[in-house]
Design a protein around this motif. Sequence first.
Motif, PDB file in Angstrom:
ATOM      1  N   ASP A 331       0.833  -1.215   0.000  1.00 60.25           N
ATOM      2  CA  ASP A 331       0.000   0.000   0.000  1.00 60.25           C
ATOM      3  C   ASP A 331       0.869   1.267   0.000  1.00 60.25           C
ATOM      4  O   ASP A 331       0.555   2.250  -0.688  1.00 60.25           O
ATOM      5  CB  ASP A 331      -0.927   0.013   1.215  1.00 60.25           C
ATOM      6  CG  ASP A 331      -2.019  -1.042   1.112  1.00 60.25           C
ATOM      7  OD1 ASP A 331      -2.302  -1.483  -0.023  1.00 60.25           O
ATOM      8  OD2 ASP A 331      -2.571  -1.436   2.158  1.00 60.25           O
ATOM      9  N   GLU A 332       1.971   1.235   0.761  1.00 58.42           N
ATOM     10  CA  GLU A 332       2.853   2.405   0.826  1.00 58.42           C
ATOM     11  C   GLU A 332       3.490   2.693  -0.534  1.00 58.42           C
ATOM     12  O   GLU A 332       3.583   3.846  -0.954  1.00 58.42           O
ATOM     13  CB  GLU A 332       3.945   2.178   1.872  1.00 58.42           C
ATOM     14  CG  GLU A 332       3.445   2.211   3.313  1.00 58.42           C
ATOM     15  CD  GLU A 332       4.545   1.874   4.311  1.00 58.42           C
ATOM     16  OE1 GLU A 332       5.685   1.594   3.868  1.00 58.42           O
ATOM     17  OE2 GLU A 332       4.267   1.879   5.528  1.00 58.42           O
ATOM     18  N   ILE A 333       3.906   1.649  -1.232  1.00 58.96           N
ATOM     19  CA  ILE A 333       4.538   1.853  -2.539  1.00 58.96           C
ATOM     20  C   ILE A 333       3.518   2.347  -3.554  1.00 58.96           C
ATOM     21  O   ILE A 333       3.782   3.271  -4.328  1.00 58.96           O
ATOM     22  CB  ILE A 333       5.207   0.543  -3.018  1.00 58.96           C
ATOM     23  CG1 ILE A 333       6.345   0.148  -2.071  1.00 58.96           C
ATOM     24  CG2 ILE A 333       5.754   0.714  -4.440  1.00 58.96           C
ATOM     25  CD1 ILE A 333       6.958  -1.215  -2.375  1.00 58.96           C
ATOM     26  N   LEU A 334       2.332   1.738  -3.569  1.00 54.50           N
ATOM     27  CA  LEU A 334       1.294   2.163  -4.523  1.00 54.50           C
ATOM     28  C   LEU A 334       0.892   3.618  -4.296  1.00 54.50           C
ATOM     29  O   LEU A 334       0.589   4.348  -5.243  1.00 54.50           O
ATOM     30  CB  LEU A 334       0.067   1.251  -4.396  1.00 54.50           C
ATOM     31  CG  LEU A 334       0.168  -0.123  -5.088  1.00 54.50           C
ATOM     32  CD1 LEU A 334      -1.078  -0.943  -4.794  1.00 54.50           C
ATOM     33  CD2 LEU A 334       0.334   0.065  -6.599  1.00 54.50           C
ATOM     34  N   GLU A 335       0.887   4.044  -3.025  1.00 54.62           N
ATOM     35  CA  GLU A 335       0.523   5.424  -2.714  1.00 54.62           C
ATOM     36  C   GLU A 335       1.534   6.416  -3.288  1.00 54.62           C
ATOM     37  O   GLU A 335       1.182   7.514  -3.729  1.00 54.62           O
ATOM     38  CB  GLU A 335       0.432   5.583  -1.195  1.00 54.62           C
ATOM     39  CG  GLU A 335      -0.078   6.943  -0.746  1.00 54.62           C
ATOM     40  CD  GLU A 335      -0.154   7.057   0.769  1.00 54.62           C
ATOM     41  OE1 GLU A 335      -0.255   8.188   1.266  1.00 54.62           O
ATOM     42  OE2 GLU A 335      -0.105   6.010   1.443  1.00 54.62           O
ATOM     43  N   MET A 424      15.412   1.666   0.236  1.00 57.05           N
ATOM     44  CA  MET A 424      16.314   2.659  -0.342  1.00 57.05           C
ATOM     45  C   MET A 424      16.141   2.740  -1.860  1.00 57.05           C
ATOM     46  O   MET A 424      16.219   3.816  -2.466  1.00 57.05           O
ATOM     47  CB  MET A 424      17.760   2.298   0.011  1.00 57.05           C
ATOM     48  CG  MET A 424      18.786   3.363  -0.332  1.00 57.05           C
ATOM     49  SD  MET A 424      20.483   2.816   0.013  1.00 57.05           S
ATOM     50  CE  MET A 424      20.379   2.489   1.774  1.00 57.05           C
ATOM     51  N   TRP A 425      15.872   1.603  -2.476  1.00 57.09           N
ATOM     52  CA  TRP A 425      15.688   1.548  -3.929  1.00 57.09           C
ATOM     53  C   TRP A 425      14.459   2.347  -4.351  1.00 57.09           C
ATOM     54  O   TRP A 425      14.478   3.037  -5.370  1.00 57.09           O
ATOM     55  CB  TRP A 425      15.547   0.082  -4.347  1.00 57.09           C
ATOM     56  CG  TRP A 425      15.501  -0.164  -5.828  1.00 57.09           C
ATOM     57  CD1 TRP A 425      16.557  -0.380  -6.662  1.00 57.09           C
ATOM     58  CD2 TRP A 425      14.323  -0.237  -6.642  1.00 57.09           C
ATOM     59  NE1 TRP A 425      16.116  -0.590  -7.947  1.00 57.09           N
ATOM     60  CE2 TRP A 425      14.738  -0.507  -7.967  1.00 57.09           C
ATOM     61  CE3 TRP A 425      12.970  -0.113  -6.393  1.00 57.09           C
ATOM     62  CZ2 TRP A 425      13.849  -0.646  -9.027  1.00 57.09           C
ATOM     63  CZ3 TRP A 425      12.072  -0.250  -7.452  1.00 57.09           C
ATOM     64  CH2 TRP A 425      12.515  -0.513  -8.750  1.00 57.09           C
ATOM     65  N   ILE A 426      13.384   2.267  -3.564  1.00 54.07           N
ATOM     66  CA  ILE A 426      12.152   3.020  -3.891  1.00 54.07           C
ATOM     67  C   ILE A 426      12.419   4.527  -3.840  1.00 54.07           C
ATOM     68  O   ILE A 426      11.969   5.285  -4.715  1.00 54.07           O
ATOM     69  CB  ILE A 426      11.012   2.640  -2.925  1.00 54.07           C
ATOM     70  CG1 ILE A 426      10.530   1.208  -3.199  1.00 54.07           C
ATOM     71  CG2 ILE A 426       9.849   3.627  -3.023  1.00 54.07           C
ATOM     72  CD1 ILE A 426       9.852   1.021  -4.542  1.00 54.07           C
TER      73      ILE A 426
END
Length: 593
Positions: A331-335, A424-426
Amino acid sequence: LSLEYSGPAVPIFFLLSPGVDPAADVRALGKTMGKTEDEGKFQGVSLGQGQEPVAEKALDHGYVEGGWVMLENIELVANWLPKLEKKLEALEEGAHPEFRVFLTAMPQKVVPVPILQKSIKLTNEPPSGLKANILRAYQNFDATVWESSSKQGELKSIIFALCFFHSVVCERRKFGPMGWNRGYPFNQGDLMVCIAVGNNYLESNSKIPWDDLRYLFGEIMYGGHITDAWDRRLCITFLKAYVREELIEGLQFFPGFTSPPNLSYREYLEYVTENLERETPAAYGLHPNSEINFMTRQADELFGAISELQPRGGGGEGGMTMGDRVKQQLDEILEKLPELFLMVEIEERAEERTPYIAFFLQECERMNELVFEIGRSLRELDAGLRGDLSISEPMEDLMNALFANRVPARWENLAWPSLAPLAMWILDFLDRHKQLAEWTADLNTPKVTWISGLFNPQAFLTAVMQVTARKNEWPLDRVVTTVDVTKRGPEEIESAVREGAYVYGLYVDGARWDTPSGMLEDAHMKELYPKLPVILVKAIPVEKADNRDQYSCPVYKTQFRGPTYVFTAGLKTKKDPDKWIMAGVALLMSVVE
């Protein structure tokens, strides 16, 4: 002892490590027991393409005659190994009591488990440390190696230099990419051949042919293993430092350790034991910081292995299950996931397709592919976690990667080389997207480009050369890039340069850049990856390139180096460039500390 426990049904399996070859030891043992190739009682087969029938024939012959059969590097014929397993099983009954099978392989997962289970497994780790390596090198021969020489003093000095060189190149492997870009299987055979060649050349020449010896040792004997051009340069540099005329009178190999005078065989061993009390990275030409990297990497590998053993099914911190943690991260990445670039609209606004415009359009297209795949795979996994879809293998791989804070393989294939953990990659991914979004706003070349944030930095450098070559009407194949390190940071650049491009985002590994003097200098202690100021990349005709007082520094995308090479930057230095070569100095586009 292992031979006593072995039998026709119990092979001896050697697990190989770099620089170790048990074949000579097995042959020597066989000779004492009448198992030699001359008598038809020993057959060695080095496995590879087309060697499977030869191996089977050797096994059948040994089964009947009671010979020893040694199959080397069986991991190279993975498809044949199930057949080997059945063959060994069939040869168990009715075999000659003296029939023995020896197998060797690097530790890989291709060897069938039944072969491993029935075998006596042996391994011979190479010695650790410079002193142990030199002493082991001397154990390969005795005083007879120089007794017949008419130039014993010179030969002894060359042998000592070769033993020291062999120990250094073998032990540098532990420092990872800073030691060697790639790992090479240097072994005792290389050393012994070099000693024999050195002896022959001394006997056939009135003067010692130092250049010829360095070429033979560095380009043929040891160089035969080396596949990377930068590693080949390193090997030759070490030989230039150790195998030279000053060696005869006494040469300092590193501060505090000098080549010995003419001694007896036993005195050489005593000299090494007494004078190499404490090991230091300087013995390998490296900065003391390299030891920090080595120990950190060992700790990371240990904790990584421990982490892999942790249970994943039950509740973890705060009672969260694996599914809960993955759902939270998903959910955090999609946001945060940005929108796709509207390529048609961007191309319509581009009045002229210059090399820079073409390059940034390619970058946007690659970013779109990555953004789309991240969104698609995460939404698919979300549906699987809700129960709307059955969990497939790719979804399970993604879930395991998210749980382990590791970049999923399918994302990695569309992205850039990186050693960073997922979190870190995100952040890096979002910064890269932001740079491209700023470019799409006005389609002007950035006043300073974050070169580390590009998918294909080589293409950007090519664009610099194309623009300059067109402007000056130079043939593109006669143009090279040159770099000029400024004294400014990226925030201090006010406008784009007329010719070339300002870039930033590079780190120095193994040294530091001294901004006041504009020179490469020794790194400060515990400062592992100092940043390089903004550099001006320009294109010039090849005949105007000036490499004097410069270190040709390779630039890599990650600390892994090797296949992530980008280009060569000429950095100014007052010190001998060989110092930086032996120190493994390079520029990196991204670092993980």
